[in-house]
Design a protein around this motif. Structure first.
Motif, mmCIF file in Angstrom:
data_model
loop_
_atom_site.group_PDB
_atom_site.id
_atom_site.type_symbol
_atom_site.label_atom_id
_atom_site.label_comp_id
_atom_site.label_asym_id
_atom_site.label_seq_id
_atom_site.Cartn_x
_atom_site.Cartn_y
_atom_site.Cartn_z
ATOM 1 N N LEU A 14 3.676 -4.423 2.862
ATOM 2 C CA LEU A 14 4.437 -3.335 2.669
ATOM 3 C C LEU A 14 3.542 -2.081 2.900
ATOM 4 O O LEU A 14 2.590 -2.124 2.245
ATOM 5 C CB LEU A 14 5.133 -3.443 1.394
ATOM 6 N N LYS A 15 3.966 -1.009 3.705
ATOM 7 C CA LYS A 15 3.191 0.136 3.466
ATOM 8 C C LYS A 15 4.094 1.231 3.691
ATOM 9 O O LYS A 15 4.980 1.462 4.306
ATOM 10 C CB LYS A 15 2.430 0.043 5.071
ATOM 11 N N LEU A 16 3.632 2.257 2.838
ATOM 12 C CA LEU A 16 4.629 3.354 2.369
ATOM 13 C C LEU A 16 3.781 4.758 2.367
ATOM 14 O O LEU A 16 2.760 4.582 1.496
ATOM 15 C CB LEU A 16 5.460 3.072 1.189
ATOM 16 N N LYS A 17 4.101 5.718 3.056
ATOM 17 C CA LYS A 17 3.173 6.858 2.956
ATOM 18 C C LYS A 17 3.598 7.613 1.486
ATOM 19 O O LYS A 17 2.515 8.080 0.851
ATOM 20 C CB LYS A 17 3.727 7.931 3.735
ATOM 21 N N THR B 176 0.772 -1.255 -0.011
ATOM 22 C CA THR B 176 -0.029 0.042 -0.008
ATOM 23 C C THR B 176 0.865 1.320 0.009
ATOM 24 O O THR B 176 1.764 1.425 0.834
ATOM 25 C CB THR B 176 -0.735 -0.018 1.264
ATOM 26 N N VAL B 177 0.524 2.206 -1.032
ATOM 27 C CA VAL B 177 1.519 3.414 -1.015
ATOM 28 C C VAL B 177 0.345 4.627 -0.990
ATOM 29 O O VAL B 177 -0.559 4.736 -1.614
ATOM 30 C CB VAL B 177 2.117 3.474 -2.314
ATOM 31 N N LYS B 178 0.432 5.455 0.016
ATOM 32 C CA LYS B 178 -0.437 6.668 -0.030
ATOM 33 C C LYS B 178 -0.045 7.628 -1.167
ATOM 34 O O LYS B 178 -1.020 7.979 -1.689
ATOM 35 C CB LYS B 178 -0.021 7.256 1.275
ATOM 36 N N ALA B 179 0.871 7.902 -1.568
ATOM 37 C CA ALA B 179 1.232 8.681 -2.727
ATOM 38 C C ALA B 179 2.342 8.171 -3.405
ATOM 39 O O ALA B 179 3.512 8.294 -2.884
ATOM 40 C CB ALA B 179 1.356 10.123 -2.255
ATOM 41 N N GLY B 180 2.402 7.585 -4.754
ATOM 42 C CA GLY B 180 3.451 7.122 -5.267
ATOM 43 C C GLY B 180 3.242 5.858 -6.296
ATOM 44 O O GLY B 180 2.174 5.961 -6.832
ATOM 45 N N GLU B 181 4.053 5.017 -6.445
ATOM 46 C CA GLU B 181 3.576 3.897 -7.316
ATOM 47 C C GLU B 181 4.162 2.617 -6.807
ATOM 48 O O GLU B 181 4.912 2.278 -5.700
ATOM 49 C CB GLU B 181 4.869 4.063 -8.566
ATOM 50 N N GLY C 74 -0.313 6.781 -8.074
ATOM 51 C CA GLY C 74 -1.256 7.766 -7.630
ATOM 52 C C GLY C 74 -1.505 7.850 -6.560
ATOM 53 O O GLY C 74 -0.647 7.679 -5.648
ATOM 54 N N ILE C 75 -2.699 8.247 -5.762
ATOM 55 C CA ILE C 75 -3.037 8.287 -4.486
ATOM 56 C C ILE C 75 -3.747 7.134 -3.921
ATOM 57 O O ILE C 75 -4.648 6.636 -4.403
ATOM 58 C CB ILE C 75 -3.903 9.698 -4.167
ATOM 59 N N ASN C 76 -3.153 6.605 -2.573
ATOM 60 C CA ASN C 76 -3.869 5.457 -2.112
ATOM 61 C C ASN C 76 -4.090 4.355 -3.032
ATOM 62 O O ASN C 76 -4.992 3.664 -3.314
ATOM 63 C CB ASN C 76 -5.229 5.965 -1.726
ATOM 64 N N ARG C 77 -2.775 3.760 -3.231
ATOM 65 C CA ARG C 77 -2.734 2.550 -4.167
ATOM 66 C C ARG C 77 -2.381 1.180 -3.358
ATOM 67 O O ARG C 77 -1.539 1.285 -2.517
ATOM 68 C CB ARG C 77 -1.833 2.838 -5.386
ATOM 69 N N THR C 78 -3.041 0.178 -3.797
ATOM 70 C CA THR C 78 -2.908 -1.026 -3.044
ATOM 71 C C THR C 78 -2.750 -2.147 -4.024
ATOM 72 O O THR C 78 -3.544 -2.073 -4.975
ATOM 73 C CB THR C 78 -3.862 -1.411 -2.249
ATOM 74 N N LEU C 79 -1.652 -3.019 -4.023
ATOM 75 C CA LEU C 79 -1.702 -4.124 -4.876
ATOM 76 C C LEU C 79 -1.675 -5.398 -4.198
ATOM 77 O O LEU C 79 -0.773 -5.472 -3.113
ATOM 78 C CB LEU C 79 -0.674 -4.094 -5.764
ATOM 79 N N TYR C 80 -2.163 -6.565 -4.535
ATOM 80 C CA TYR C 80 -1.990 -7.588 -4.011
ATOM 81 C C TYR C 80 -1.580 -8.902 -4.946
ATOM 82 O O TYR C 80 -2.011 -8.778 -6.110
ATOM 83 C CB TYR C 80 -3.252 -8.103 -3.320
ATOM 84 N N TYR C 81 -0.988 -9.683 -4.464
ATOM 85 C CA TYR C 81 -0.236 -10.779 -5.333
ATOM 86 C C TYR C 81 -0.060 -11.945 -4.307
ATOM 87 O O TYR C 81 0.475 -11.836 -3.025
ATOM 88 C CB TYR C 81 1.136 -10.243 -5.753
ATOM 89 N N GLU C 82 -0.439 -13.147 -4.739
ATOM 90 C CA GLU C 82 -0.145 -14.546 -4.118
ATOM 91 C C GLU C 82 0.202 -15.472 -5.093
ATOM 92 O O GLU C 82 -0.588 -15.695 -6.244
ATOM 93 C CB GLU C 82 -1.479 -14.849 -3.420
ATOM 94 N N SER C 83 1.088 -16.149 -4.941
ATOM 95 C CA SER C 83 1.708 -17.281 -5.949
ATOM 96 C C SER C 83 0.877 -18.389 -5.741
ATOM 97 O O SER C 83 0.134 -18.774 -4.615
ATOM 98 C CB SER C 83 3.251 -17.446 -5.407
ATOM 99 N N GLU C 84 0.828 -19.215 -7.040
ATOM 100 C CA GLU C 84 -0.007 -20.068 -7.021
ATOM 101 C C GLU C 84 -0.005 -21.268 -5.997
ATOM 102 O O GLU C 84 -0.834 -21.938 -5.796
ATOM 103 C CB GLU C 84 0.056 -21.050 -8.561
ATOM 104 N N ASP C 85 1.271 -21.537 -5.664
ATOM 105 C CA ASP C 85 1.571 -22.494 -4.782
ATOM 106 C C ASP C 85 1.587 -22.051 -3.262
ATOM 107 O O ASP C 85 1.899 -22.870 -2.254
ATOM 108 C CB ASP C 85 2.862 -23.231 -5.072
#
Length: 257
Positions: free
Chosen positions: A245-248, A207-212, A222-233
């Motif tokens: 991961l959390k970054l302002k 999660t990033v408050k402002a960034g990439e 952009g603003i308030n961006r979150t990505l989620y990833y989980e490997s198949e196994d």
């Protein structure tokens, strides 16, 4: 907000109004109820605002945004009724610049309390419980860069906090034990770069408050961006990494090697 607090507050208000009406009917007091009402709802706004604000600070629900707004609005109404300034209910629209203030604070975010998560890790002879307040990898807020690139460095549960600085973590050079290992990084400003080996299962939430954010080719900025990833196994694997991961402000990048 606590339901018991609401009930008690409402009960006291009803009791107070009832007592005032009885005393007025008995001609013990001479009071204009229309004159009391502005003071009453101003005080209610202040009380509810404080309650919401304090509950949010204590992680018991509530909202510091609405709480502080009600407190400011109620205080201005009360001061206006006392004649120190000219402010009434219709002047609520004059407080619109507070939205800009709240947007700024929401980007910065508020410091969070340490959570008491438990991580249960199997060993050959017993189960050991690690808390995320462990001191092995520095839970204190600091300033500076952090690198984990030494050959065969041992991966252990981490809860890392940084005010400003970059993280570079190369798991391809690490010894990763046959168990689930939690990794948590919380930073105000900086960049986080992680290299993940192909043969290691992982689950990543960034999660990033402002960034990439870029995780395994998935990107969002952009603003308030979150990505989620989980490997198949991930679900069936015995050796796996759970990364949060959390970054302002800054960037997060995770690549497979």
């Amino acid at each position: 907000m606590n339901n018991r607090f609401i009930r008690l507050l409402f009960a006291f208000i009803v009791i107070f109004i009832g007592v005032i009406l009885v005393l007025q009917n008995l001609e013990v007091i001479d009071m204009d109820m229309n004159g009391i009402w502005p003071y009453a709802y101003s005080t209610l706004f202040i009380i509810f605002g404080l309650k919401w604000f304090i509950d949010d600070l204590r992680n018991r629900g509530g909202s510091w945004i609405f709480g502080s707004f009600l407190f400011v609005f109620g205080s201005l109404l009360l001061i206006g009724e006392l004649g120190f300034i000219r402010f009434n209910f219709d002047d609520i629209f004059k407080l619109w610049p507070l939205l800009i203030v709240y947007i700024g604070f929401s980007i910065i975010g508020k410091p969070k309390r340490k959570k008491n998560f438990k991580f249960v890790i199997d060993t050959d002879d017993k189960k050991e419980t690690y808390r995320d307040t462990m001191k092995k990898h520095g839970n204190r807020f600091s300033v500076g860069d952090h690198q984990f690139t030494e050959p065969n460095w041992k991966v252990e549960p981490m809860n890392l906090h940084n005010a400003a600085g970059d993280y570079y973590i190369d798991f391809s050079k690490a010894y990763i034990p046959e168990k689930e290992t939690p990794i948590s990084i919380n930073s105000w400003a900086g960049d986080i770069q992680i290299l993940m080996p192909e043969n290691v299962a992982c689950r990543i939430e960034a999660t990033v408050k402002a960034g990439e954010v870029n995780i395994m080719g998935q990107t969002s900025e952009g603003i308030n961006r979150t990505l989620y990833y989980e490997s198949e196994d991930y679900q069936d694997a015995t050796r796996k990494l759970t990364i949060n991961l959390k970054l302002k402000a800054g960037s997060v990048r995770v690549d497979k090697v």
